[in-house]
Design an enzyme around this catalytic site. Structure first.
Site, PDB file in Angstrom:
ATOM      1  N   ASP A 153     114.033  98.241  62.249  1.00  0.00           N
ATOM      2  CA  ASP A 153     113.785  97.388  61.092  1.00  0.00           C
ATOM      3  C   ASP A 153     112.359  97.519  60.604  1.00  0.00           C
ATOM      4  OD1 ASP A 153     112.886  96.037  63.388  1.00  0.00           O
ATOM      5  OD2 ASP A 153     114.501  94.548  63.275  1.00  0.00           O
ATOM      6  N   CYS A 187     114.116  89.420  64.279  1.00  0.00           N
ATOM      7  CA  CYS A 187     114.127  89.654  62.826  1.00  0.00           C
ATOM      8  C   CYS A 187     113.280  88.618  62.099  1.00  0.00           C
ATOM      9  CB  CYS A 187     115.549  89.624  62.278  1.00  0.00           C
ATOM     10  SG  CYS A 187     116.564  90.962  62.896  1.00  0.00           S
ATOM     11  N   CYS A 215     112.183 101.457  65.177  1.00  0.00           N
ATOM     12  CA  CYS A 215     112.565 100.221  65.865  1.00  0.00           C
ATOM     13  C   CYS A 215     113.821  99.601  65.262  1.00  0.00           C
ATOM     14  CB  CYS A 215     111.442  99.191  65.806  1.00  0.00           C
ATOM     15  SG  CYS A 215     110.036  99.691  66.787  1.00  0.00           S
ATOM     16  N   CYS A 255     118.894  95.254  59.713  1.00  0.00           N
ATOM     17  CA  CYS A 255     120.225  94.665  59.801  1.00  0.00           C
ATOM     18  C   CYS A 255     120.324  93.435  58.903  1.00  0.00           C
ATOM     19  CB  CYS A 255     120.566  94.311  61.242  1.00  0.00           C
ATOM     20  SG  CYS A 255     119.471  93.081  61.934  1.00  0.00           S
TER      21      CYS A 255
END
Ligand SMILES: Cc1ncc(COP(=O)(O)O)c(C=O)c1O
Ligand SMILES: Cc1ncc(COP(=O)(O)O)c(C=O)c1O
Lengths: 152, 389, 389, 152
Positions: free
Chosen positions: D37, D104, D35, D60
């Site tokens: 992360d 995130c 995915c 990221c």
């Protein structure tokens, strides 16, 4: 003016034989203002020879240049010789015209024919070169490239 | 030789302030706006700024401005996009007989693909009739597209009223404002239009950049598919310097608008008065009340426009013939025809369009030369005022 | 801070020689090319010259070059135009899974409108299989569109062979040569392609100008309707300065081609060697034999590409991630997927693209920083070579 | 980097609490490399209070910053307090993330829950805040805006 060559430009700027001959022996017009160009040609004829020719033209630069060139080409020619002059000959003398302007040379060929036809009618003469000539043909029957739209 | 440019409706020079803004984006600030790193982000920011400047000129929201490659693309997109979006609702489009070819030819294209188009006529002043517009609406009508200002004879259309009629009937409304931008006050919210085409090169910005105002809520299918640029509405790496230039030009246009309009109108009226009093047999085409401030469209009776144009060019004067015999066109102007100008007079019509760099001296020089050249061509002409057409 | 631009495949700066040629066309030589007077004719001449320059770079006839607003427009035009021209013959298009979005999304658009599209896969090196291509042809196939060079991993396709197959079956052949132009020898006659898309901003020309090579005899319906510009094939006032710039860029590209290719290939190979010997767990994506001379596509295992990209940007190094998490994209690259790179490795992939202003020092500086940053991100990462993915 | 604010950039460049706690009381991972992360969170818990937290993240810049922020936010908190922390709280502390990066922050919220769940399982404890927690839920079940294509 990049679109016309120097010869055409020169004739357009300084056209020769502009006007109307008084008591002309033959007068013919070709085209119409509606089509965007109309040429009127008057001739002085002596002993079957065109001794003078004058024109008046409503039209664009190449129509005016073609008219001027046509008068110069026929002065001094016999009627039969003049009738043999085609738009291609005028074009050639002019050093060419842009594609959409080719019909302007047709204009002058036809105006010559119209004026001689008038002379022939008045004097009851017949000329080989007028065999197929139709005095009622309109400009649209001849080469007249239509090209649409502008680009602004 | 003196140079007098009187063809601002064809295109305008890029103003120095505009070019100065553009230059850095060719070389140092050349990043792709889609890139994540700094010089990419700089380009993106520059586009956002320009978007705001263009939006500001017409009272739009920033996200309602989509940059395109030209006014023609915007026109094509509005028409073809609407046709696609609304084809289940209907296949009828209403426009006018005096549109720019970018609209007219797109209509012809759509006609070949099953759409029906009504072309509204105009009155002597070049304006549509609103009741005719409303009467033309059917339950199949999906789009009304009416140009804001005509490029040949400058007629300003009643856009607000026309848009209101469209809205009343639940029909999308598009206006080609390429000639209007920067030449009249435009507030898209007040006008109530759904789509509006614009082009930078008519307002002292660069050629090859246009924009579409797309009212929030109008979901138009994309015209150029691909990357996610322009809110995913128009693919292709953004023409950053041109966009920056368009933005700056829009900013300047906004700043100068009322002065620009006042100045041009005055010069225009002066020029018309001079020409019509000093040269006989000249007609002014189109009405004066609702007119582009810089537009002058004249018929010089008994002579053909192109020959006049060329002789003016020899004197350094740049103008345009909307009529026959232009290099790309032998067909008489559809716009002047719609005005009811007889074809032979269309052949003798010329457009002079005045802009920000035009001076009174330019116009005097032009009048002087016109007097001479018109007289000369009339001697050559096979038609005249005495003999008539 | 040192600035190292390694994203020439995203876009290039405009070369000074190119900009110098463009400048006059914004201000003094601003005439509309459709205008009859002198400054109009000058613009027209400038376009003709540029057309010759672009034609010269690819061995085309002058009238076979049509300027468009970008590579994306050319791609859209080729596909949508062919679909329209040939819809009576069939509704099947063959392309590849690794095309640029300008082709892929246009295919998706056509699929919504009744067309069927076959997307050819590629091998490990990123190249299509010619027998697969031929096997995919049906009697409904109207177009084969195969990109010349891939923008992410640089694979060069066997265009000549593919075009020959298309010709054998009487099918039009289009190639998206946006990345190929100026980076490989191109002779359209020898290749036998019918249509080819190009864009100036990849060869040190301006953004927002593209071109289409349209082989004489291929009658493609117009995409933007309106004025008679570009041989009546593309309406809209010409983007004269951009066209002039494209022409000059093409001229320079032609002059420098072999040197450019040799220089870039050498730098590319040096960079790959340096990175892969100095940093562990780095994969090179795509084959080396048929590859864009400036393209390097690497996976830094166990770290995510965007974080690496940002830290490189902090050091002034501009590169690109074709993978997840770019500002406009969270979806892993369809190109690397087609190559068979596992998704987790795609997330760690970066593209470095080398161009005319790249020096060996730039690459050394990049390697130095990569060593440090990769090590740092690997300490933070929850995956590693010891524990595996 | 115009896309992230200074706070996010700072945490990304200098992340706090990177690592793994030896003999951690609770360890949880969330996300996956597929995915794009994956965060691993390890906790030291004493008397129902999180006394230490460390993370390792593949992801990221905003995933790393979120992870770092999340560890800072839970250290010193009781388990119940920590379970009450949502991705919105993380977002707020970060001063916001760009639209496509919001997920995130979800990553860190979920990693906290996963680590506490592990602790609860090992000690046979139940927490109000874990009532609706599904240890097998994948990232896709949570907010994960997909946004396509690039623009080059
Ligand atoms: C392979 C390829 N095709 C098409 C394009 C689109 O070109 P443009 O950005 O000029 O629209 C690009 C790059 O942007 C590209 O790399
Ligand atoms: C009214 C009108 N619409 C559309 C256009 C087309 O704009 P562009 O040349 O930017 O395509 C023009 C001028 O060119 C125009 O005058």
């Amino acid at each position: 003016m990049a679109m016309y060559n120097d010869k055409v430009m020169d004739l357009f700027m300084n056209p020769q034989n502009v006007g109307e001959i008084e008591n002309a022996d033959g007068v013919g017009t070709y085209g119409s203002p509606v089509c965007g160009d109309m040429m009127k040609m008057s001739l002085k004829i002596e002993n079957n020879v065109i001794v003078d020719a004058k024109f008046k033209t409503f039209g664009c630069g190449s129509a005016i240049a073609s008219s001027s060139m046509a008068t110069e080409m026929i002065i001094g020619k016999t009627i039969d010789e003049a009738l043999n002059i085609t738009n291609k000959d005028v074009l050639k003398e002019l050093g060419g015209l842009p594609g959409p302007k080719i019909h302007c040379s047709v204009l002058s060929e036809q105006a010559i024919k119209a004026a001689i036809y008038d002379y022939a009618q008045k004097h009851g003469l017949e000329f080989e070169g007028l065999k197929d000539y139709d005095p009622n043909a309109s400009e649209d029957d001849h080469l007249h490239e239509h090209d649409e739209e502008d680009g602004e | 030789m003196q140079k007098v440019y009187l063809d601002y409706s064809a295109t305008t020079p890029v103003k120095k302030e505009v070019l100065d803004e553009m230059i850095p984006y060719f070389t140092e600030k050349f990043g792709n706006p889609s890139s994540l790193y700094e010089i990419g982000a700089d380009s993106k920011e520059a586009i956002t700024k320009a978007r705001g400047q263009v939006a500001g000129l017409i009272g739009a929201g920033e996200k309602e401005i989509i940059f395109t490659s030209c006014g023609s693309e915007s026109d094509n997109w509005a028409l073809i996009g609407t046709a696609e979006a609304k084809k289940d609702k209907g296949n009828h489009i209403i426009t006018t007989a005096i549109e720019h070819h970018a609209v007219l030819h797109t209509c012809k294209y759509l006609e070949k693909h099953g759409f029906e188009v009504t072309y509204l006529g105009v009155d002597e002043d070049g304006r549509i009739n609103l009741s005719e517009l409303e009467a033309a609406i059917t339950d199949k009508t999906i789009l009304i597209s009416i140009m804001f200002i005509n490029n040949e004879m400058g007629a300003i259309q009643p856009i607000k009223e026309a848009a209101a009629i469209a809205k009343k009937h639940g029909i999308w409304f598009h206006t080609d404002a390429v000639q209007a931008l920067g030449n009249v006050e435009i507030d898209v919210k007040e006008l109530g239009v759904d789509m509006m085409s614009m082009s930078a090169h008519k307002i002292y910005g660069p050629k090859g950049i246009g924009a579409m105002y797309l009212r929030k809520g109008v979901v138009l299918p994309g015209f150029i598919h691909g990357g996610a640029q322009e809110f995913k509405k128009r693919a292709g790496t953004e023409s950053v310097p041109n966009i920056v230039g368009f933005g700056k030009a829009a900013e300047l246009a906004k700043e100068n608008l009322s002065e620009h309009i006042a100045r041009l109108s005055e010069l225009r009226d002066y020029f018309i008065k001079e020409v019509t009093t000093k040269i006989p047999d000249v007609d002014v085409n189109g009405g004066m009340k609702y007119r582009h401030p810089g537009n002058v469209n004249l018929t010089f009776n008994f002579i053909e426009g192109e020959s006049l144009l060329i002789l003016l060019d020899m004197k350094g004067i740049c103008i345009s013939t909307g009529s026959a015999c232009s290099s790309a066109s032998l067909v008489p102007s559809h716009v002047l025809s719609a005005l009811g100008v007889p074809v032979e007079k269309i052949h003798g019509s010329l457009r002079f369009s005045i802009g920000d760099f035009t001076t009174k001296e330019d116009l005097d020089y032009t009048v002087e030369n016109l007097i001479e050249i018109v007289a000369k061509l009339r001697t050559i002409s096979s038609v005249s005022s005495e003999k008539g057409w």
